[in-house]
Design a protein around this motif. Structure first.
Motif, mmCIF file in Angstrom:
data_model
loop_
_atom_site.group_PDB
_atom_site.id
_atom_site.type_symbol
_atom_site.label_atom_id
_atom_site.label_comp_id
_atom_site.label_asym_id
_atom_site.label_seq_id
_atom_site.Cartn_x
_atom_site.Cartn_y
_atom_site.Cartn_z
ATOM 1 N N GLY A 258 -44.195 -30.455 -67.910
ATOM 2 C CA GLY A 258 -44.493 -30.321 -69.328
ATOM 3 C C GLY A 258 -44.694 -28.873 -69.727
ATOM 4 O O GLY A 258 -44.207 -28.420 -70.778
ATOM 5 N N ILE A 259 -45.413 -28.128 -68.897
ATOM 6 C CA ILE A 259 -45.649 -26.713 -69.171
ATOM 7 C C ILE A 259 -44.323 -25.956 -69.117
ATOM 8 O O ILE A 259 -44.047 -25.091 -69.958
ATOM 9 C CB ILE A 259 -46.666 -26.119 -68.170
ATOM 10 N N PHE A 260 -43.500 -26.285 -68.132
ATOM 11 C CA PHE A 260 -42.194 -25.634 -68.004
ATOM 12 C C PHE A 260 -41.331 -25.895 -69.240
ATOM 13 O O PHE A 260 -40.695 -24.986 -69.767
ATOM 14 C CB PHE A 260 -41.493 -26.139 -66.736
ATOM 15 N N ILE A 261 -41.342 -27.113 -69.729
ATOM 16 C CA ILE A 261 -40.573 -27.458 -70.935
ATOM 17 C C ILE A 261 -41.104 -26.711 -72.148
ATOM 18 O O ILE A 261 -40.337 -26.207 -72.966
ATOM 19 C CB ILE A 261 -40.574 -28.986 -71.152
ATOM 20 N N GLY B 83 -39.459 -20.010 -75.493
ATOM 21 C CA GLY B 83 -38.439 -18.976 -75.308
ATOM 22 C C GLY B 83 -37.261 -19.194 -76.248
ATOM 23 O O GLY B 83 -36.725 -18.243 -76.815
ATOM 24 N N GLY B 84 -36.863 -20.462 -76.430
ATOM 25 C CA GLY B 84 -35.777 -20.769 -77.362
ATOM 26 C C GLY B 84 -36.142 -20.418 -78.792
ATOM 27 O O GLY B 84 -35.307 -19.917 -79.554
ATOM 28 N N ALA B 85 -37.392 -20.669 -79.157
ATOM 29 C CA ALA B 85 -37.839 -20.339 -80.515
ATOM 30 C C ALA B 85 -37.805 -18.827 -80.742
ATOM 31 O O ALA B 85 -37.357 -18.353 -81.796
ATOM 32 C CB ALA B 85 -39.245 -20.877 -80.751
ATOM 33 N N PHE B 86 -38.278 -18.059 -79.760
ATOM 34 C CA PHE B 86 -38.229 -16.604 -79.884
ATOM 35 C C PHE B 86 -36.788 -16.111 -79.968
ATOM 36 O O PHE B 86 -36.464 -15.244 -80.779
ATOM 37 C CB PHE B 86 -38.939 -15.928 -78.707
ATOM 38 N N ALA B 87 -35.923 -16.657 -79.131
ATOM 39 C CA ALA B 87 -34.514 -16.250 -79.154
ATOM 40 C C ALA B 87 -33.891 -16.576 -80.505
ATOM 41 O O ALA B 87 -33.126 -15.778 -81.053
ATOM 42 C CB ALA B 87 -33.757 -16.946 -78.023
ATOM 43 N N GLY B 88 -34.211 -17.745 -81.053
ATOM 44 C CA GLY B 88 -33.693 -18.103 -82.375
ATOM 45 C C GLY B 88 -34.178 -17.153 -83.449
ATOM 46 O O GLY B 88 -33.430 -16.770 -84.347
#
Length: 81
Positions: free
Chosen positions: A3-6, A12-17
């Motif tokens: 869960g923590i990994f997800i 990270g995806g939100a920051f990249a977006g």
């Protein structure tokens, strides 16, 4: 643990977006600025006079210059008055 990994992956995806969006908008603004770089405004179209003042505005002075001039005028009036 998974869960923590997800959550880390999603964060990270939100920051990249966010970075992608910022870069996309900056490129679009830069392209528009380059298109308008040689544009000249008509002489009859002048910016409105700033609010709360009766001073004549010189066309070569930008908004920041006008604001600083008003502040200096008011400060000078307080010092002498």
């Amino acid at each position: 643990m998974q869960g923590i990994f997800i959550l880390v992956i999603l964060l990270g995806g939100a920051f990249a977006g966010g970075y992608f969006t910022r870069d996309f908008i900056s490129r679009r603004r830069r392209a528009e600025a380059l298109r308008w770089r040689d544009h000249r405004q008509s002489e009859w179209f002048q910016a409105a006079a700033p609010a709360n003042t009766n001073e004549a505005v010189s066309p070569s002075t930008g908004e920041l210059g006008q604001m600083l001039t008003r502040w200096e005028t008011r400060a000078r009036a307080r010092r002498t008055g």
